[in-house]
Each structure stands twice: as C-alpha cells, then as structure tokens.
Design a protein around this motif. Structure first.
Motif, PDB file in Angstrom:
ATOM      1  N   PRO A 167       0.338  -1.012  -0.188  1.00 27.45           N
ATOM      2  CA  PRO A 167       0.026   0.285  -0.030  1.00 27.45           C
ATOM      3  C   PRO A 167       0.708   1.302   0.271  1.00 27.45           C
ATOM      4  O   PRO A 167      -0.027   2.846  -0.271  1.00 27.45           O
ATOM      5  N   GLU A 168       1.619   1.789   0.707  1.00 29.69           N
ATOM      6  CA  GLU A 168       3.228   2.180   0.285  1.00 29.69           C
ATOM      7  C   GLU A 168       3.629   2.591  -0.430  1.00 29.69           C
ATOM      8  O   GLU A 168       3.924   3.412  -1.135  1.00 29.69           O
TER       9      GLU A 168
ATOM     10  N   LYS B 171       4.987   0.621   7.055  1.00 29.12           N
ATOM     11  CA  LYS B 171       4.704   1.064   8.114  1.00 29.12           C
ATOM     12  C   LYS B 171       4.470  -1.150   8.934  1.00 29.12           C
ATOM     13  O   LYS B 171       3.721  -0.865   9.655  1.00 29.12           O
TER      14      LYS B 171
ATOM     15  N   CYS C 196       3.004  -3.820   7.933  1.00 31.14           N
ATOM     16  CA  CYS C 196       1.462  -4.282   7.501  1.00 31.14           C
ATOM     17  C   CYS C 196       1.364  -5.835   7.559  1.00 31.14           C
ATOM     18  O   CYS C 196       0.179  -6.565   7.889  1.00 31.14           O
ATOM     19  N   GLY C 197       2.680  -6.363   7.082  1.00 30.46           N
ATOM     20  CA  GLY C 197       2.562  -7.787   6.752  1.00 30.46           C
ATOM     21  C   GLY C 197       1.641  -8.081   5.139  1.00 30.46           C
ATOM     22  O   GLY C 197       1.732  -9.248   5.661  1.00 30.46           O
ATOM     23  N   MET C 198       1.473  -7.134   4.410  1.00 29.27           N
ATOM     24  CA  MET C 198       0.630  -7.763   3.245  1.00 29.27           C
ATOM     25  C   MET C 198       1.644  -8.029   2.854  1.00 29.27           C
ATOM     26  O   MET C 198       0.757  -9.601   2.241  1.00 29.27           O
TER      27      MET C 198
ATOM     28  N   ALA D 145       2.302 -12.076   3.482  1.00 29.30           N
ATOM     29  CA  ALA D 145       0.555 -12.435   3.543  1.00 29.30           C
ATOM     30  C   ALA D 145       0.588 -13.083   2.064  1.00 29.30           C
ATOM     31  O   ALA D 145      -0.262 -14.004   1.898  1.00 29.30           O
ATOM     32  N   GLU D 146       1.146 -12.352   0.931  1.00 30.62           N
ATOM     33  CA  GLU D 146       0.714 -12.920  -0.158  1.00 30.62           C
ATOM     34  C   GLU D 146       1.323 -13.377  -0.808  1.00 30.62           C
ATOM     35  O   GLU D 146       1.451 -14.355  -2.046  1.00 30.62           O
TER      36      GLU D 146
ATOM     37  N   TYR E 195      -2.392  -0.020   8.465  1.00 34.30           N
ATOM     38  CA  TYR E 195      -1.874  -0.242   8.089  1.00 34.30           C
ATOM     39  C   TYR E 195      -2.930  -0.959   7.376  1.00 34.30           C
ATOM     40  O   TYR E 195      -3.849  -1.681   7.452  1.00 34.30           O
ATOM     41  N   GLY E 196      -2.068  -1.535   5.959  1.00 35.08           N
ATOM     42  CA  GLY E 196      -3.048  -2.841   5.077  1.00 35.08           C
ATOM     43  C   GLY E 196      -4.293  -2.165   4.474  1.00 35.08           C
ATOM     44  O   GLY E 196      -4.753  -2.183   4.001  1.00 35.08           O
TER      45      GLY E 196
ATOM     46  N   PRO F 152      -5.142  -6.326   9.237  1.00 29.67           N
ATOM     47  CA  PRO F 152      -4.371  -5.733   7.991  1.00 29.67           C
ATOM     48  C   PRO F 152      -3.148  -6.501   6.772  1.00 29.67           C
ATOM     49  O   PRO F 152      -3.608  -6.525   5.958  1.00 29.67           O
ATOM     50  N   ALA F 153      -2.892  -7.265   7.303  1.00 24.72           N
ATOM     51  CA  ALA F 153      -2.135  -8.215   6.628  1.00 24.72           C
ATOM     52  C   ALA F 153      -3.134  -9.174   5.324  1.00 24.72           C
ATOM     53  O   ALA F 153      -2.123 -10.128   4.579  1.00 24.72           O
ATOM     54  N   LEU F 154      -4.410  -9.267   5.811  1.00 24.96           N
ATOM     55  CA  LEU F 154      -5.227 -10.211   5.062  1.00 24.96           C
ATOM     56  C   LEU F 154      -5.957  -9.530   4.022  1.00 24.96           C
ATOM     57  O   LEU F 154      -6.454 -10.217   3.329  1.00 24.96           O
ATOM     58  N   THR F 155      -5.475  -8.259   3.810  1.00 21.30           N
ATOM     59  CA  THR F 155      -6.099  -7.327   2.970  1.00 21.30           C
ATOM     60  C   THR F 155      -6.091  -8.055   1.333  1.00 21.30           C
ATOM     61  O   THR F 155      -8.077  -8.009   1.684  1.00 21.30           O
ATOM     62  N   ILE F 156      -5.581  -8.608   1.170  1.00 22.93           N
ATOM     63  CA  ILE F 156      -6.175  -9.089  -0.337  1.00 22.93           C
ATOM     64  C   ILE F 156      -6.480 -10.528   0.140  1.00 22.93           C
ATOM     65  O   ILE F 156      -7.437 -11.130  -0.585  1.00 22.93           O
ATOM     66  N   LYS F 157      -6.306 -10.793   1.026  1.00 20.05           N
ATOM     67  CA  LYS F 157      -7.029 -12.851   1.049  1.00 20.05           C
ATOM     68  C   LYS F 157      -8.859 -12.458   1.124  1.00 20.05           C
ATOM     69  O   LYS F 157      -9.656 -12.584   0.986  1.00 20.05           O
TER      70      LYS F 157
END
Lengths: 86, 307
Positions: free
Chosen positions: A45-46, A65, A67-69, A72-73, B14-15, B214-219
């Motif tokens: 996102p950044e 930040k 976020c961990g996206m 996770a992906e 975040y996310g 927030p880490a699971l936004t895409i999921k």
C-alpha cells in the motif's frame, strides 16, 4: 519545504513523512525461493517494496508501516515478518 | 524506490486497500491526468496540508461534488482546446459516490463529460468512524447500524451503483477489486481509451472498519470475489460483456464473513445462522445473475492462483 498559503500543496511532498516509525514488524526477504513474480511490490500500500534485480526484492525502511501484506501474499512464503528491535 | 504517481509518506492505516487502489489507478493512467477527489479517507491521508502524496495535479473538492469539479476541469480543457493534453479522473469513496455525491455524479453522466469516475468502495464512511453508507453490505455492523439485542447490523442491501450508471447510458462501466491488481489497471487503461463518461468501482478492504487483519487485506478482497458477494464484471453500452469467473464450487460466504469483526455478531449471537443464510442467498443470486461459476473449474482456479 516551501509552504504556500491558500490550501495549495506542492506535488510529491509527502515523501518527507517518516511513516516507517509506525512499524512494529519489519519484512525480511529470505531470498531462498523468490520467483520474481513482483506480487510484493505490486500490492504494497505504500509502494515501498521494490526490486533490486529480477529475483531480489527489498523495502524502504523510511516508509514501510509493517502491515505484513507482502509476507501474507508471497506465493512461495519467501518473506517473513520479524519484530522490530530498536 | 520504483517511480509511482501516488507516493509513499501518505498516512493511511496499515494494510489500507484504498491507498493501494489509488496507486494502481494513477499508475495505470500515467502522468498526463488531472484528478479530483471527494472528501474522505483518500483525501485526508493523501493531502495533509502542506504535503501531497500525488505526483499529478489533484483537486480536493467538497464531499458531494467531485464529479462536478471534474466536469468543470474537463469543460475548461475543452474550452482551451487542450483536451488532448490531459485526461480527467474523478475519485470518491463509496459514501461520496453512492450517497452524498450521487446527484453530481448523475449530472456528470447526463452531460456526457469525458471523465473516468473511480469509486473506491470500502463499504462505509471510514474516515468519520465507520458509519453505514449506501454501499455497506447487508448484516454489517457499523456505528449507525449497530448489532445488538434487536439488530443484526445493516438491514439494507448494497446499492447497485453500476446499474445506476448503466441507466444513464454510460458507455463503459466496470467493477474491480484490489485482489486483482492487473485487472484494475487494465480496466483503467481501457476506460481511458473510451470517450465519454466512465465508471469503475474498485472494492478496497479497510482493516480498521472491517476489523480484519491488515496483513490479510488481499485475502479478504479475494474471498469477497470468490464467494460471489462482489461480482467483477465489465459493462459496455449497458450490456455485461465480461465477467471474472470464480472457481467451482464457489466458497461459502462464512469463509469471508469470519475474517471480519464487522460480521462477528452473526456467529456469536444465537439465531445468526438465518442472517448468514440471507447473505449466502445474496451471493447465490449474484452467481446466477452474472454467471460467475466457471465451466472449466480447475483451469481458472490455477489462473487465479497465479495472479
């Protein structure tokens, strides 16, 4: 930064913000199984994950930040989130 | 860092799905654009005076008139004979599009301005503290549709904005989701190649308002599509021309709902099964209406995984 009155702002000035200090966890790019799919860079996102070379990615600590996206992906689980130690 | 037109240093949570959505849209559109944005999260976190996260011209309008301001920009470009120099993109959140900005948007469609309107749909007024909007889904717990002893959260159905746009005779309408970034960008590029008003609605998860990780936004965004709750399609001249197929069998909506705190009351309180069934029914109706289920299930599942 030059401040203009009247509700105007210069373009691309948000780069002065140090949003990286919001971070609790930082991504670690393990670089074991990376296939160079660019998913981490595309969905950040950044927009602060970028490629150094085809299969080597890194992030800009000034803006991340945490976020961990990306972790996770990542389709091959090549990114790990670790607690930030200061 | 890679060069983007929507830059880091913005103050989204975040996310944030909306920050991702905005970057995908302007990156796809390229530098020769003028954007407007209704009041909302996007405007607040991207243009904190005296800073701006935009590398393209950006006008913050009022809450209701993003489409009207963009209409003015487009008319001015035309009057100056400079319409080839820049495309106009109007933006708004779901509240600024479907509720507060609907009349200005309707005017923009009616007058046939050459503008792409992008609605970032995070399904409530997140900027002001999660109040329900016209695009909040059924059963969602928001602070103006709270769940409690007698309430199951929002009791109204999501407004069908693409159909409202289609009723105006808009030549190009699309829905998209940040779970499929390439799809979002392809749709923006296609829209900008068409003259006249265009409408794209991008589904953007909000970890704060949806109470999801927030880490699971895409999921979460992916599950909304795969359950059939958020159909992804393109409409040209009023006819659905392209539909994003989902793997067969469609996932049960509980898989999507359980990841989000805004639906937690459906699983905690006795009698929630009936409400979940109603939400499943909405998904089933979407699947039927748009023909979402794929013929060759396995192949599409593999393709979806790749993207």
């Amino acid at each position: 930064m030059k401040v203009i009155l009247g509700g105007l702002a210069q373009p691309a000035t948000s780069l002065a913000n140090n949003t990286g200090n919001w971070r609790n966890e930082r991504p670690v790019f393990l670089q074991k199984a990376c296939t160079g799919c660019t998913m981490c860079a595309v969905i950040c996102p950044e927009g602060c994950v970028y490629s150094v070379s085809k299969k080597v990615f890194t992030f800009d600590a000034k803006y991340c930040k945490g976020c961990g996206m990306c972790a996770a992906e990542c389709p091959v689980d090549d990114i790990e989130m670790v607690m930030e130690e200061k | 860092m890679e060069k983007h037109l929507f830059l880091a240093g913005h103050t989204a949570c975040y996310g944030c799905g909306e920050a991702l959505g905005a970057r995908l849209v302007v990156d796809a559109a390229g530098p020769n654009i003028i954007t407007t944005d209704a009041t909302g999260c996007l405007e607040v976190f991207s243009s904190r005076w005296p800073q701006s996260a935009w590398a393209v011209p950006f006008v913050h309008s009022l809450f209701e008139n993003s489409a009207a301001v963009a209409s003015g920009v487009e008319a001015a470009l035309k009057a100056l004979g400079r319409q080839v120099e820049a495309k106009v993109i109007a933006q708004g959140g779901d509240g600024g599009t479907a509720d507060i900005g609907l009349q200005c948007l309707s005017g923009m469609f009616e007058r046939g301005h050459d503008i792409l309107y992008v609605c970032y749909d995070n399904e409530a007024y997140m900027n002001t503290g999660v109040q329900r909007s016209g695009l909040t889904p059924y059963g969602s717990n928001t602070c103006t549709s709270p769940s409690g002893k007698v309430s199951w959260g929002n009791r109204y159905l999501k407004k069908d904005m693409p159909a409202i746009a289609a009723a105006h005779g808009v030549p190009y309408i699309a829905t998209a989701s940040v779970a499929y970034p390439k799809d979002v960008q392809a749709k923006v590029k296609k829209a900008l190649s068409i003259t006249g008003p265009k409408y794209i609605q991008v589904h953007v998860p909000c970890p704060l308002g949806w109470k999801s990780d927030p880490a699971l936004t895409i999921k979460v965004a992916k599950l909304a599509v795969e359950t059939g709750l958020y159909p992804i399609y393109e409409m040209e001249n009023g006819v659905v021309t392209k539909v994003r197929k989902i793997p067969r069998p469609a996932k049960p909506v509980t898989e999507y709902l359980k990841l989000q705190g805004r639906f937690a009351h459906l699983f905690k309180k006795g009698g929630g099964e009936g409400e979940v069934k109603k939400i499943q029914q909405i998904a089933d109706e979407n699947i039927k209406k748009y023909g979402l289920l794929s013929e060759a299930a396995a192949k599409v599942a593999v393709e979806a995984e790749k993207e």
